[in-house]
Write a protein that holds these residues in place. Structure first.
Motif, PDB file in Angstrom:
ATOM      1  N   ALA A  93      -8.022   6.654  -0.448  1.00 37.36           N
ATOM      2  CA  ALA A  93      -8.158   7.995   0.122  1.00 37.36           C
ATOM      3  C   ALA A  93      -6.956   8.866  -0.225  1.00 37.36           C
ATOM      4  CB  ALA A  93      -8.320   7.900   1.642  1.00 37.36           C
ATOM      5  N   GLU A  94      -5.757   8.312  -0.124  1.00 32.18           N
ATOM      6  CA  GLU A  94      -4.554   9.078  -0.440  1.00 32.18           C
ATOM      7  C   GLU A  94      -4.449   9.374  -1.936  1.00 32.18           C
ATOM      8  OE1 GLU A  94      -2.079  10.405   1.709  1.00 32.18           O
ATOM      9  OE2 GLU A  94      -3.839  10.052   2.970  1.00 32.18           O
TER      10      GLU A  94
ATOM     11  N   ALA B 228      -8.550   0.818   1.215  1.00 27.51           N
ATOM     12  CA  ALA B 228      -9.295   2.034   1.549  1.00 27.51           C
ATOM     13  C   ALA B 228      -8.349   3.193   1.836  1.00 27.51           C
ATOM     14  CB  ALA B 228     -10.203   1.784   2.751  1.00 27.51           C
ATOM     15  N   GLU B 229      -7.246   2.910   2.512  1.00 27.75           N
ATOM     16  CA  GLU B 229      -6.265   3.960   2.813  1.00 27.75           C
ATOM     17  C   GLU B 229      -5.579   4.452   1.546  1.00 27.75           C
ATOM     18  OE1 GLU B 229      -4.939   2.508   7.295  1.00 27.75           O
ATOM     19  OE2 GLU B 229      -4.115   1.492   5.542  1.00 27.75           O
ATOM     20  N   VAL B 230      -5.226   3.529   0.667  1.00 32.31           N
ATOM     21  CA  VAL B 230      -4.594   3.920  -0.597  1.00 32.31           C
ATOM     22  C   VAL B 230      -5.559   4.748  -1.434  1.00 32.31           C
ATOM     23  CG1 VAL B 230      -3.571   3.093  -2.748  1.00 32.31           C
ATOM     24  CG2 VAL B 230      -3.085   1.906  -0.598  1.00 32.31           C
TER      25      VAL B 230
ATOM     26  N   GLY C 266       0.784  -1.223   0.000  1.00 35.68           N
ATOM     27  CA  GLY C 266       0.000   0.000   0.000  1.00 35.68           C
ATOM     28  C   GLY C 266       0.817   1.274   0.000  1.00 35.68           C
TER      29      GLY C 266
ATOM     30  N   ILE D 259       0.767   4.305  -2.829  1.00 35.38           N
ATOM     31  CA  ILE D 259       0.553   5.726  -2.552  1.00 35.38           C
ATOM     32  C   ILE D 259       1.683   6.561  -3.149  1.00 35.38           C
ATOM     33  CG2 ILE D 259       0.446   7.477  -0.730  1.00 35.38           C
ATOM     34  CD1 ILE D 259      -0.900   5.304   1.028  1.00 35.38           C
TER      35      ILE D 259
ATOM     36  N   ALA E  43      -0.524  -0.617   3.949  1.00 31.88           N
ATOM     37  CA  ALA E  43      -1.684   0.276   3.849  1.00 31.88           C
ATOM     38  C   ALA E  43      -2.746  -0.460   3.048  1.00 31.88           C
ATOM     39  CB  ALA E  43      -1.314   1.596   3.161  1.00 31.88           C
ATOM     40  N   ASN E  44      -3.971  -0.529   3.593  1.00 29.91           N
ATOM     41  CA  ASN E  44      -5.005  -1.292   2.895  1.00 29.91           C
ATOM     42  C   ASN E  44      -5.615  -0.495   1.747  1.00 29.91           C
ATOM     43  OD1 ASN E  44      -7.083   0.410   3.928  1.00 29.91           O
ATOM     44  ND2 ASN E  44      -7.206  -0.815   5.797  1.00 29.91           N
TER      45      ASN E  44
END
Length: 214
Positions: free
Chosen positions: A73-74, A69-71, A42, A46, A66-67
């Motif tokens: 969002a970034e 959803a986190e990727v 992840g 990003i 980083a899962n």
């Protein structure tokens, strides 16, 4: 990098080399698509999104560091013009519904056939949104999960962990009698005759997905 010399730059993010290689070969057959980067976790995904600002990123939901959803969002933060197509092996209705609601440009199950995958990615590259047919069918055929209070969710999770009513009461600082009332309400809301039936129904709706992410 979204459109360079008539091509659309693509970043592939997946922690499995076989998947990355397969998608790279597939994009080689798609008009105007050109793979410009690949990420195995992840954080790397990003970083590539920030650096390359691709026209499209294919994104695995479950990656280390980083899962998905986190990727996602970034990626929206650093490169809002980048289209994102999500790939997932998770099939719970609530998780799939959350991804549809998130605004991703494409959503595919990892079991998706190559023909549908190519057609769906071509639509995403052309600026349209695409949700795989099997996902649409799952969302249409599955009833929505019951509406639970925060306390009922807590009790449900602890039941799934194998705790007794007394242990749940101690953990939540409530009486065993109150726990039993919550258990009875959960059985009623799920229409379940037993703990096994309750947990099966809860896992099916995705309310216990968090137990599989540790």
């Amino acid at each position: 990098m979204a459109d360079l010399s008539g091509t659309i730059g693509v970043v592939i993010a997946d922690d499995h080399e076989m998947v990355r290689s397969g998608l790279e070969r597939l994009f080689g057959t798609i008009h105007r698509a050109h793979v410009i980067g690949m990420a195995a976790d992840g954080l790397e995904a990003i970083a590539l999104c920030r650096k390359l600002r691709p026209g499209l990123m294919t994104l695995d939901v479950g990656m280390p560091l980083a899962n998905g959803a986190e990727v996602f969002a970034e990626c929206r933060r650093w490169s809002p013009e980048t289209k994102v197509a999500v790939f997932t092996g998770f099939t719970s209705v609530s998780m799939l519904a959350d991804w549809v609601a998130s605004g991703v440009d494409g959503l595919f199950l990892k079991t998706c056939g190559e023909e549908e995958l190519r057609a769906g990615l071509e639509l995403v590259l052309s600026g349209q949104k695409y949700v795989a047919g099997d996902i649409v069918r799952r969302l249409e055929d599955s009833p929505p999960p019951p509406d639970l209070t925060l306390r009922e969710r807590e009790v449900l999770s602890l039941i799934a962990e194998g705790l007794t009513s007394t242990q749940i009461g101690d953990k939540l600082a409530i009486s065993p009698k109150t726990v039993e009332k919550h258990r009875a309400t959960l059985f009623e809301k799920f229409g379940a005759p037993s703990v096994a039936g309750l947990l099966t129904a809860a896992f099916r709706t995705g309310l216990l997905d968090h137990l599989n992410q540790t």
